[in-house]
Design a protein around this motif. Structure first.
Motif, PDB file in Angstrom:
ATOM      1  N   SER A   1       0.829  -1.200   0.000  1.00  0.00           N
ATOM      2  CA  SER A   1       0.000   0.000   0.000  1.00  0.00           C
ATOM      3  C   SER A   1       0.868   1.256   0.000  1.00  0.00           C
ATOM      4  O   SER A   1       0.493   2.267  -0.581  1.00  0.00           O
TER       5      SER A   1
ATOM      6  N   ARG B   1      -0.669   0.534 -10.711  1.00  0.00           N
ATOM      7  CA  ARG B   1      -0.293  -0.845 -10.387  1.00  0.00           C
ATOM      8  C   ARG B   1       0.449  -1.499 -11.531  1.00  0.00           C
ATOM      9  O   ARG B   1       1.269  -2.378 -11.333  1.00  0.00           O
TER      10      ARG B   1
ATOM     11  N   GLU C   1      -7.998  -6.178  -4.105  1.00  0.00           N
ATOM     12  CA  GLU C   1      -8.109  -5.123  -3.103  1.00  0.00           C
ATOM     13  C   GLU C   1      -6.729  -4.872  -2.502  1.00  0.00           C
ATOM     14  O   GLU C   1      -5.984  -5.804  -2.236  1.00  0.00           O
ATOM     15  N   VAL C   2      -6.404  -3.609  -2.299  1.00  0.00           N
ATOM     16  CA  VAL C   2      -5.074  -3.277  -1.814  1.00  0.00           C
ATOM     17  C   VAL C   2      -4.878  -3.685  -0.364  1.00  0.00           C
ATOM     18  O   VAL C   2      -3.822  -4.144   0.035  1.00  0.00           O
ATOM     19  N   ARG C   3      -5.952  -3.560   0.413  1.00  0.00           N
ATOM     20  CA  ARG C   3      -5.775  -3.849   1.838  1.00  0.00           C
ATOM     21  C   ARG C   3      -5.632  -5.347   2.046  1.00  0.00           C
ATOM     22  O   ARG C   3      -6.345  -6.143   1.471  1.00  0.00           O
TER      23      ARG C   3
END
Lengths: 325, 311
Positions: A109, A118, A322-324
């Motif tokens: 992140s 990305r 999803e990044v998280r």
């Protein structure tokens, strides 16, 4: 919605960082030592045999890569055989933790919060892996050629160098397949151990089991098919098509075609040709590089295509992630 | 004046669960805003949407006038983000880690080298900048994270749970650093579930619950809204057993015994003198009598208590 700004922003930075990581990592160091030892051993053993035919064989430098080695009583695979084994290992080692490793270190992140897309991260990692492979291969090839000159006392000719370079490209594409697969699994699985094992499983499957599966499939089809020579031929072709699903086969076939100018077909008739030649029924001859390339073209395209498909799929999966963590 | 960060009906759904529910957020230039809420209340998702790292399901956001969805690079060039539990490349030195960030930001090499040293010195990491990060303590990593954010000289700094896992002293020090950002004119968006820290640094606070910003305002506004402007008085007296006596004081709504001899009163009026008189009259020894400033913990506890009882 269209996003603005180039997806390649920051690509250079990512490539440089990854390349530095690869070149200084213990992992690569160990593998490089392994590859260099292989190269030295092959040259030593191969030139032992080849010394007797220098002057007669116009492609003596290509034989170094292909002839089976004998050191004492021990039978060793050819350099090509070693490469078929080592390239997957290097490709997997370079990429199995490339994406999930970033999540695990919690750097993903932070990196993605910098002004880059990305795309740059994934592409940068892939390109750095390929560059590392290419550098290693080039170094090994130069080493082999240099040692060959010392041991054989002749200078390689331009056509040998040309074929050698094309062979390097094929090997790079083959390594790229495993790099791409490892990269894909590193996107899919969150644990580097899982992605490493998954990639190794696929590799072992093709190395050991695919041939068994293919011949089983072939036998099942063979039961229903009885007929003349034409039918016979189409079964043989089916067998070959089945074997082409394995990247190992694609690599070996295209590399053999490029390194052995005498080979005029990779189809079911190869052994017939070789027998006829040995019996003197057809004259011995060698194909020019362009014809050898044409012969290996389908396999080569298959390898490059596999790399592109694997990378594209990894790309799609990564974009949607999803990044998280 | 146009707001620095503005969201309109920003919503994010994951399947059936709503992570962020029609959020309207406005941050003015130079303020320190605290996103406050329990884990899983949508704070991080909100931040990711502001940075264009996650697509909102509906609604829109503007950061410094840019749409994070369309111009994420323009947003990320000007906004520094320190993620929750920030990570670094452990085998690289602090300086090398920041070099990578500088390159990703396209900062020219010469300028970057000077800024890296400046920021590391400022964060008190000047002596250890050439040591690999795996030798760093949690507090040092956190400060390195802040240096990483400041490297690009941001207009806005978004800090997600910046003080989690720090010992009280390190946390205090870190909050001081956040305050120094405000002095530089950097707008700060801070997310935390540690209430007293938010209270210590934030100009305004947004209370998050289940993806909604249920309350917004300065600390005083919040405490008035939730606690109804009541007075809290702390009394320490000897011997113990004054609870009933204190309940009888006019104006006192509630009495809680923190430990024998220590009472917390909630009152409608400032009834300190009455309390003192009664204790002395009962033959007690008054040790301490003071206003207990309502803390955010009270606001928080009270709010969620009420929300639960209403449900």
């Amino acid at each position: 919605m269209k996003r603005e700004g180039s997806p390649l922003t920051g690509l250079g930075a990512v490539v440089l960082k990854e390349l530095a990581d690869h070149l200084s990592s213990v992992r690569m160091f160990v593998l490089e030592i392994l590859i260099f030892l292989t190269a030295v051993a092959t040259v030593y053993a191969a030139t032992q045999t080849l010394r007797t035919v220098v002057g007669e064989d116009p492609f003596v430098y290509l034989r170094i890569f292909t002839i089976p080695n004998k050191i004492g009583d021990a039978e060793l695979p050819s350099f090509l055989g070693f490469m078929g084994f080592l390239m997957p290992l290097v490709g997997i080692a370079l990429a199995f933790d490339s994406i999930n490793g970033e999540y695990l270190r919690r750097t993903m992140s932070r990196v993605l919060a910098q002004p880059i897309y990305r795309d740059a991260v994934l592409m940068g990692k892939f390109l750095a892996g390929m560059a590392t492979l290419a550098t290693t291969l080039l170094a090994v090839w130069l080493l082999i050629t240099g040692l060959g000159m010392l041991r054989l006392g002749v200078v390689p000719e331009a056509r040998e160098v040309a074929r050698g370079l094309v062979f390097l490209f094929v090997t790079l594409a083959y390594g790229g397949v495993w790099l791409g697969l490892a990269l894909l699994f590193s996107v899919i699985y969150r644990q580097p151990a899982t992605s490493a094992l998954a990639t190794i499983s696929v590799w072992l499957f093709f190395l050991v089991f695919w041939e068994i599966v293919a011949s089983l499939l072939f036998n099942i089809v063979g039961i229903f098919a009885r007929g003349g020579p034409e039918a016979e031929l189409s079964y043989l072709q089916l067998r070959q098509v089945l074997s082409w699903f394995s990247p190992n086969t694609l690599y070996t076939e295209s590399a053999v075609a490029l390194l052995t100018p005498e080979i005029r077909t990779l189809g079911p008739l190869l052994s017939v040709f070789l027998q006829a030649e040995a019996a003197g029924l057809i004259p011995r001859s060698q194909l020019p590089l362009s014809q050898s390339l044409l012969l290996a073209w389908p396999q080569l395209t298959g390898l490059v295509g596999t790399v592109i498909i694997l990378f594209t799929y990894a790309y799609v999966r990564f974009q949607r992630q999803e990044v998280r963590a | 004046m146009t707001p620095i960060i503005e969201t309109e009906g920003l919503t994010k759904r994951y399947g059936d669960t709503v992570a962020v529910d029609s959020l309207n957020l406005r941050l003015q230039a130079g303020e320190v805003f605290g996103l406050l809420g329990p884990n899983g209340s949508g704070k991080t998702t909100t931040i990711l949407m502001l940075l264009g790292l996650t697509e909102p399901t509906s609604g829109s956001a503007r950061v410094l006038g840019f749409d994070p969805l369309r111009n994420p690079l323009d947003v990320k060039r000007r906004v520094g983000y320190m993620p929750d539990a920030v990570g670094f490349y452990d085998e690289l030195t602090a300086r090398d880690n920041l070099r990578y960030t500088a390159r990703l930001n396209g900062i020219p090499r010469k300028e970057a080298e000077a800024t890296i040293v400046e920021m590391l010195d400022r964060m008190g990491l000047g002596d250890v900048m050439d040591r690999p990060v795996n030798t760093f303590s949690r507090g040092m990593r956190q400060r390195l994270g802040l240096a990483d954010v400041l490297l690009k000289r941001p207009h806005v700094a978004i800090l997600d749970e910046p003080t989690v896992g720090l010992d009280p002293e390190a946390a205090h020090e870190f909050l001081g650093m956040i305050r120094s950002l405000k002095a530089e004119g950097i707008t700060v968006l801070l997310s935390s579930h540690l209430l007293h820290q938010v209270q210590a640094v934030c100009d305004r606070i947004g209370l998050f619950s289940k993806g909604k910003m249920v309350l917004e305002g300065t600390f005083e506004e919040l405490s008035t809204k939730v606690l109804g402007g009541s007075y809290r008085i702390q009394v320490e007296a000897r011997p113990d057993g004054f609870e009933q006596v204190l309940r009888g004081v006019p104006g006192v709504i509630g009495v809680a015994t923190a430990r024998p001899g220590l009472y917390r009163l909630e009152a409608k009026t400032d009834c300190r003198s009455d309390v003192a008189r009664r204790i002395v009259a009962e033959g007690g020894q008054l040790l301490e009598l003071r206003f207990d400033r309502a803390s955010l913990d009270d606001v928080y506890a009270r709010y969620f208590q009420e929300a639960r009882s209403e449900a």
